[in-house]
Write an enzyme that holds these catalytic residues in place. Structure first.
Site, PDB file in Angstrom:
ATOM      1  N   LEU A  63       3.786   5.168  10.828  1.00 62.54           N
ATOM      2  CA  LEU A  63       2.555   5.586  10.147  1.00 62.54           C
ATOM      3  C   LEU A  63       2.545   4.982   8.755  1.00 62.54           C
ATOM      4  CD1 LEU A  63       2.419   9.371  11.085  1.00 62.54           C
ATOM      5  CD2 LEU A  63       0.561   7.768  11.497  1.00 62.54           C
ATOM      6  N   SER A  64       1.441   4.368   8.367  1.00 60.96           N
ATOM      7  CA  SER A  64       1.308   3.864   7.000  1.00 60.96           C
ATOM      8  C   SER A  64       1.121   5.031   6.041  1.00 60.96           C
ATOM      9  CB  SER A  64       0.114   2.909   6.899  1.00 60.96           C
ATOM     10  OG  SER A  64       0.348   1.726   7.634  1.00 60.96           O
TER      11      SER A  64
END
Length: 357
Positions: A63-64
């Protein structure tokens, strides 16, 4: 990448911080972020980190940072009914938020390199549809995910209104990405450590704007088959909705509008989730004393600091007391309205997407 805003205690707190820092700037994007709890996309045991403005990776799952997703959502300028392609769709977190804006007549496709991550994304999507209260509050464009390398998309694939690439794009792949975009469309991707917004203004004309300095892992180069050429990957078809599905969409829309009209007519205020009060940060006043020939700062508590500590203590005690009270389950007015309709149970189940709550 990340750390641009303070950590939140929960999803709403994180969104408040992103708004305060001007990463989230529009109501439409804010509503999508609040509707999808970022913590739901973390593995058990790692959720404590979900509301920090940091990227997270475990195996192939990634996940960014929230500030990156915020800038991406704002830069895409999403509207209902558009088509969207997520290159490197990962957990499906971003695609699900996008689906809340596109609505039932949009197109929402994702391609992901790792098959285990696609399975993870499908599990999270199913959980959202079955369990999230947000599903009944929005009209949703369900994402469709395929396994493959986004550099191997078949040449006859359709074009999209909006595209996001979640990996670093080398300069020699820039034109490949642009060809996937419709005229008038927007492509957001990291190029040479800059998150870049590219607008296709004509058949062969483009406008680019740098959004944010970023650091992304580069795109994985495709492997070749026995013929020395990479296999092509087919994207999901752009299927036309059948009459049964259209009926469900319009019945739910009509009921939702009827509920909103009822609420406005009765002047019933919409219940919002309780917001945590932000604690004031204690400021230290420094006084200076000489030690030998050096001037050394010494912290000094002010009367205001003492009052602040007392106020924070009272708030903690109040919050603890509130936490001990049993929480009322959220009211799902759309479901209640559907279940009261004079219809067979099987049809009611279909109208609720077979949700159990």
């Amino acid at each position: 990448m990340g750390g641009a805003v303070s950590a939140g205690e929960d999803n709403d707190d994180l969104i408040d911080n992103l708004k305060e820092a001007q990463y989230i700037r529009t109501e439409r994007v804010e509503q999508a972020f609040r509707a999808i709890d970022r913590g739901d996309y973390y593995l058990e045991g790692y959720r404590d980190n979900a509301y920090k403005d940091l990227a997270w990776k475990h195996g192939n799952i990634h996940l960014s940072a929230p500030c990156i997703y915020s800038e991406v959502m704002e830069a895409l300028k999403l509207q209902p009914g558009l088509s969207f392609l997520n290159l490197g769709s990962g957990t499906g977190y971003l695609s699900t938020m996008v689906g809340l804006i596109l609505g039932p007549f949009g197109i929402n496709h994702g391609i992901e390199l790792h098959s285990d991550v696609v399975e993870y994304a499908k599990e999270k999507l199913e959980s959202f549809i079955k369990n999230s209260d947000s599903f009944d509050k929005f009209e949703f464009c369900e994402p469709a995910f395929v396994v493959g390398n986004c550099l191997q998309i078949a040449s006859d694939s359709h074009q999209y209104d909006r595209i996001y690439c979640g990996a670093g794009v080398q300069k020699d792949h820039e034109n490949y990405m642009k060809i996937l975009l419709k005229v008038g469309g927007i492509l957001v991707m990291p190029i040479e450590d800059q998150l870049t917004q590219i607008m296709r203004t004509g058949q062969n004309t483009w406008e680019s704007k740098n959004i944010l300095a970023v650091s992304f892992a580069p795109l994985v180069q495709p492997s070749k088959n026995d013929n020395g050429k990479p296999d092509s990957v087919g994207l999901p078809p752009c299927a036309v909705r059948n009459l049964q599905d259209l009926a469900r969409i319009y019945i739910r829309r009509t009921l939702r509008n009827f509920i909103n009209d009822e609420i406005q007519a009765k002047g019933i205020p919409q219940r919002a989730p309780p917001k945590r009060k932000r604690k004031r940060v204690k400021q230290r006043i420094n006084t200076y004393v000489f030690v030998g020939n050096q001037l050394i700062p010494q912290p000094l508590d002010s009367e205001e600091d003492e009052k602040m500590e007392e106020n924070n203590k009272e708030e903690d005690e109040k919050d603890h007391g509130d936490a001990m009270k049993p929480e009322e389950p959220p009211q799902n007015l759309l479901r209640e309205k559907i279940m009261k309709l004079p219809l067979p149970e099987s049809l009611k189940a279909y109208l609720t997407y077979f949700r159990e709550k």
